[in-house]
Design a protein around this motif. Structure first.
Motif, PDB file in Angstrom:
ATOM      1  N   UNK A  15      38.894  67.471 -27.334  1.00 36.68           N
ATOM      2  CA  UNK A  15      37.663  67.396 -26.552  1.00 36.68           C
ATOM      3  C   UNK A  15      36.417  67.723 -27.365  1.00 36.68           C
ATOM      4  N   UNK A  16      36.510  68.675 -28.288  1.00 36.29           N
ATOM      5  CA  UNK A  16      35.341  69.015 -29.106  1.00 36.29           C
ATOM      6  C   UNK A  16      34.889  67.808 -29.923  1.00 36.29           C
ATOM      7  N   UNK A  17      35.855  67.099 -30.520  1.00 40.35           N
ATOM      8  CA  UNK A  17      35.511  65.920 -31.315  1.00 40.35           C
ATOM      9  C   UNK A  17      34.917  64.815 -30.446  1.00 40.35           C
ATOM     10  N   UNK A  18      35.466  64.644 -29.245  1.00 36.44           N
ATOM     11  CA  UNK A  18      34.946  63.630 -28.322  1.00 36.44           C
ATOM     12  C   UNK A  18      33.508  63.951 -27.930  1.00 36.44           C
ATOM     13  N   UNK A  19      33.243  65.233 -27.662  1.00 36.39           N
ATOM     14  CA  UNK A  19      31.888  65.635 -27.260  1.00 36.39           C
ATOM     15  C   UNK A  19      30.876  65.402 -28.383  1.00 36.39           C
TER      16      UNK A  19
END
Length: 335
Positions: free
Chosen positions: A31-35
């Motif tokens: 999720x961090x990379x997606x954000x």
């Protein structure tokens, strides 16, 4: 190897439990990379009316993770967290009453791979925390790195975690009337590389910063051991001195977090995948160690209290290990 598939007639509740844990694992891993990717796309596409207000707000909000965070009771009460807790399931066990006029540091052990017990017990409203410790607010301290990821930081803070920086811990323990608990996973990222089933290796001998903070604030220390935390995943063999462990340790020093090569079960089969095993987690909260406030503690005072903490942690493990199927000959290994 014969693949063992999950039966088709699994009850809906168990399927929902699996879905809840799947989103948690994916959030942790992706999720961090997606954000960050979403923000980059907004900038590239020049959606200035979206990213400029957010980045402006982010500038003024940057220190919030070190100032108590921004938890959302609504997010912590999502039904998905009830299914998350029931998947393993996760239990919280109290051994002593705590005085709400004091602040406390909970030393959480072991780190495990993804610290599921700490999240389930202290970052959702579905654990027994409020019933067992009424009048207290718990703050799980995590790596500052996660709060530097735009958008992701907002989601993370909504569940209650705050930074593990000294400034953040001091902010929590500065509450004059008491009732705050700093939950610190003391082994940190380094310990996750030793999170193998059946192992009880804790990286704690050189971790003395929390002792000094406890002394300067007069915060009572409480050892917490989460039985079953290391049973959730298997890791690729990485003994100390091996090429894999050497690479992992170097990356950990560069990035600030470890990269354990873990695996467990899948979504529809039980042989391989990144889903944790359905193993019960019993997080046992030990006896509080009274701490006299000392503004400028000496190295000798720090060492003495650190030794007392290690002794209490060992006692906690020895007293309860038999309840959770750990053989009598097993003991904690401090590094």
């Amino acid at each position: 190897m014969k693949v063992e598939f999950a039966p088709l007639n699994i009850p809906l509740a168990r399927r929902l439990q699996t879905a809840a844990v799947l989103q948690w694992v994916l959030s942790f891993l992706l999720l961090a990379q997606v954000c960050v990717g979403i923000l980059v796309i907004l900038i590239i596409q020049n959606y200035w009316f979206l990213y400029i207000p957010y980045l402006t707000w982010l500038y003024f909000d940057w220190n919030t993770p070190e100032q108590g965070g921004r938890r959302s009771n609504w997010v912590r009460s999502w039904t998905i967290w009830r299914y998350f807790k029931e998947y393993f399931p996760i239990h919280l066990i109290k051994t002593r009453d705590l005085d709400p006029s004091h602040n406390y540091i909970f030393g959480f052990h072991p780190h495990g791979v993804l610290v599921a017990g700490a999240f389930g017990n202290f970052c959702t409203n579905y654990s027994a925390f409020q019933e067992l410790f009424p009048g207290f607010t718990a703050y799980l301290h995590v790596l500052p790195f996660w709060f530097r990821c735009p958008l992701f930081r907002e989601y993370l803070m909504s569940s209650g975690p705050v930074s593990v920086s000294k400034k953040s811990v001091c902010h929590v323990l500065n509450k004059e009337e008491g009732g705050n608990i700093s939950v610190i996973v003391l082994g940190g990222a380094e310990e996750s590389l030793d999170a193998h089933p059946g192992k009880f290796t804790l990286f704690i001998r050189q971790r003395k910063g929390f002792i000094k903070i406890a002394l300067t604030h007069g915060a009572y220390l409480v050892p917490v051991f989460s039985f079953g935390e290391n049973e959730l995943f298997k890791q690729v063999s990485n003994p100390e001195g091996s090429w894999l462990r050497t690479v992992q340790e170097k990356l950990q020093k560069i990035m600030g977090f470890a990269l354990p090569l873990f695996h467990a079960r899948g979504i529809f089969q039980y042989n391989f995948g990144l889903m944790p095993y359905r193993k019960p987690i019993h997080t046992v909260v030990g006896r509080p160690i009274p701490v006299q406030q000392t503004q400028d503690p000496s190295p000798e005072q720090v060492e003495e209290l650190h030794q007392t903490y290690l002794e209490e942690l060992s006692k906690l493990f020895e007293e309860h290990k038999g309840n959770y199927g750990i053989p009598e000959h097993e003991t904690l290994i401090f590094k």
